[in-house]
Design a protein around this motif. Structure first.
Motif, PDB file in Angstrom:
ATOM      1  N   UNK A  49       0.862  -1.169   0.000  1.00 24.45           N
ATOM      2  CA  UNK A  49       0.000   0.000   0.000  1.00 24.45           C
ATOM      3  C   UNK A  49       0.905   1.227   0.000  1.00 24.45           C
ATOM      4  N   UNK A  50       0.476   2.287  -0.650  1.00 22.23           N
ATOM      5  CA  UNK A  50       1.230   3.542  -0.646  1.00 22.23           C
ATOM      6  C   UNK A  50       0.553   4.512   0.312  1.00 22.23           C
ATOM      7  N   UNK A  81       4.650   0.238   1.473  1.00 23.52           N
ATOM      8  CA  UNK A  81       4.977  -0.768   2.486  1.00 23.52           C
ATOM      9  C   UNK A  81       3.894  -1.841   2.522  1.00 23.52           C
ATOM     10  N   UNK A  82       4.087  -2.832   3.367  1.00 24.45           N
ATOM     11  CA  UNK A  82       3.116  -3.919   3.448  1.00 24.45           C
ATOM     12  C   UNK A  82       1.779  -3.394   3.967  1.00 24.45           C
ATOM     13  N   UNK A  83       0.679  -4.050   3.601  1.00 22.19           N
ATOM     14  CA  UNK A  83      -0.634  -3.593   4.087  1.00 22.19           C
ATOM     15  C   UNK A  83      -0.719  -3.510   5.611  1.00 22.19           C
ATOM     16  N   UNK A  84      -0.143  -4.483   6.315  1.00 22.57           N
ATOM     17  CA  UNK A  84      -0.204  -4.465   7.777  1.00 22.57           C
ATOM     18  C   UNK A  84       0.579  -3.290   8.348  1.00 22.57           C
ATOM     19  N   UNK A  85       1.774  -3.052   7.821  1.00 22.64           N
ATOM     20  CA  UNK A  85       2.574  -1.929   8.306  1.00 22.64           C
ATOM     21  C   UNK A  85       1.885  -0.607   7.975  1.00 22.64           C
ATOM     22  N   UNK A  91      -3.607  15.208   6.660  1.00 22.22           N
ATOM     23  CA  UNK A  91      -4.138  13.884   6.939  1.00 22.22           C
ATOM     24  C   UNK A  91      -3.281  12.856   6.207  1.00 22.22           C
ATOM     25  N   UNK A  92      -3.407  11.604   6.582  1.00 22.96           N
ATOM     26  CA  UNK A  92      -2.705  10.528   5.893  1.00 22.96           C
ATOM     27  C   UNK A  92      -3.711   9.729   5.080  1.00 22.96           C
ATOM     28  N   UNK A  93      -3.314   9.319   3.906  1.00 16.37           N
ATOM     29  CA  UNK A  93      -4.182   8.501   3.057  1.00 16.37           C
ATOM     30  C   UNK A  93      -3.360   7.353   2.489  1.00 16.37           C
ATOM     31  N   UNK A  94      -4.027   6.285   2.124  1.00 14.80           N
ATOM     32  CA  UNK A  94      -3.321   5.122   1.577  1.00 14.80           C
ATOM     33  C   UNK A  94      -4.152   4.480   0.487  1.00 14.80           C
ATOM     34  N   UNK A  95      -3.468   3.838  -0.441  1.00 14.21           N
ATOM     35  CA  UNK A  95      -4.164   3.124  -1.507  1.00 14.21           C
ATOM     36  C   UNK A  95      -3.332   1.910  -1.911  1.00 14.21           C
ATOM     37  N   UNK A  96      -3.999   0.823  -2.312  1.00 15.66           N
ATOM     38  CA  UNK A  96      -3.274  -0.402  -2.688  1.00 15.66           C
ATOM     39  C   UNK A  96      -2.543  -0.223  -4.016  1.00 15.66           C
ATOM     40  N   UNK A  97      -1.420  -0.911  -4.156  1.00 15.06           N
ATOM     41  CA  UNK A  97      -0.614  -0.818  -5.370  1.00 15.06           C
ATOM     42  C   UNK A  97      -0.733  -2.122  -6.159  1.00 15.06           C
TER      43      UNK A  97
END
Length: 388
Positions: free
Chosen positions: A185-186, A228-232, A264-270
């Motif tokens: 995930x980014x 990084x990994x989804x869990x991290x 804010x922090x955001x994340x999305x799958x790669x």
């Protein structure tokens, strides 16, 4: 009923760039997008940024978009620092070594889109239809028929799908897709540091994935992209600001001093996506609809803009039949080859820099050190990194 030579579904940066290039050549174009038109950028930095290559800058200059981008907000970077956190490997280079004014620019995607829309609104050959969705698409041997949800029909000689990674048009026309989950995930955020960035784009390869620190127009502010990994990633999102700041500073090895998250922090799958077929009759794919790639080298936007530039060149030079089968096959063949090369390169880099395998660590350390100390090889590496 609207008629146009080209209908583009998708009003992101890549689709709008294609529209502007065609409109400036007096090729009639309609852009359809379900989102609202881009608002005037605010003082707050956007979370999604791109590292525009010199080639991308040149294209936007040719389209008279670059002055507005610079007037809004952009940061030229003159240095790159790439290192492996788990070995002694490091490579650094700057614009002077390559005899360039700069290596590229970090620009918020919203600002690129705003500048494109502003210039497109001045073009008599362009029609922008935001807050608009299509209902049906059909094609004959020579035309494409698009029916909007309002019931209004559009007839075009060519339909370009620039509707993103989950392209509905790609699915409708059964264009086969190769797919790989990067299992990353980014996480993106804006971070302020005690020390100035000195117009340096930094990237450190951690055992779990790469962390990029990209300089923004404020001397102490960076856009970060932490793959990084989804869990991290979930752990990083759950941290309070204080813990997150410490985690970021530790990951970058304190290169810019104390860190303080500003957004804010955001994340999305790669995920890697690669369309095996880019053309179906008079329907073509481009940008993320055709390919997505790991962001560790910041190539995604630049690859999409290269799609747009090549298609503009082909369509504006058609002397006989507009958007002929030969023209579209040329586009598909050429751009697929470039996308394949970069997808393979990113996969190789990701695998090499991933994990703590002792052999990999040695290869990484020796390899980066050799490149950093061998002038000709370093020069070639640097040219590739900035898209020259």
């Amino acid at each position: 009923m609207k008629q146009a030579q080209v209908c583009i579904v998708g009003g992101g940066c890549v689709g709008l760039t294609l529209a502007l290039g065609l409109a400036k050549a007096d090729i009639s174009v309609v852009v359809i997008d379900g989102a609202s038109t881009q608002a005037l950028p605010t003082d707050e930095y956007g979370l999604r940024v791109s590292a525009l290559s010199i080639a991308s800058q040149t294209l936007l200059e040719q389209l008279n978009v670059w002055p507005e981008i610079i007037a809004q907000r952009a940061c030229a970077y003159t240095h790159m620092d790439v290192r492996d956190a788990d070995s002694f490997g490091k490579i650094a280079f700057n614009n002077e070594q390559l005899e360039l004014e700069h290596l590229g620019h970090i620009v918020e995607n919203d600002i690129i889109r705003y500048a494109l829309v502003k210039e497109l609104e001045q073009q008599s050959s362009a029609t922008l239809m935001f807050d608009t969705e299509y209902q049906q698409i059909h094609q004959s041997e020579s035309d494409v028929f698009i029916t909007l949800k309002s019931g209004e029909p559009i007839i075009a000689k060519l339909l370009v799908a620039a509707d993103g990674a989950n392209s509905a048009i790609r699915k409708q026309f059964n264009m086969a897709l190769s797919f790989k989950d990067y299992d990353h995930h980014a996480l993106v955020a804006t971070v302020k540091t005690k020390e100035p960035h000195a117009n340096t784009a930094r990237q450190v390869f951690l055992p779990t994935g790469p962390l990029a620190f990209l300089p923004l127009s404020d001397a102490n502010t960076h856009s970060i992209v932490w793959s990084t990994s989804p869990n991290h990633c979930d752990e990083l999102l759950a941290m309070d600001d204080s813990a997150f700041n410490k985690a970021v500073m530790a990951a970058i090895d304190g290169q810019c001093g104390l860190c303080e998250v500003q957004s804010k922090r955001a994340a999305f799958p790669l995920k890697m996506r690669y369309a095996q077929q880019w053309v179906s009759g008079k329907v073509v794919l481009m940008g993320d609809a055709a390919h997505t790639i790991h962001p560790l080298a910041g190539l995604g936007m630049n690859l999409g803009l290269k799609d747009a530039a090549y298609l503009i060149a082909l369509l504006t030079s058609d002397s006989k039949e507009f958007a002929s089968t030969r023209t579209l096959r040329d586009y598909e063949r050429t751009r697929k080859l470039d996308a394949q090369k970069h997808i393979a390169m990113m996969q190789g880099l990701k695998e090499l820099f991933e994990g703590a395998n002792p052999v990999k660590k040695l290869i990484r350390g020796v390899g980066l050190s050799l490149v950093d100390n061998l002038g000709p090889i370093k020069h070639l590496f640097a040219k590739e990194a900035i898209g020259k």
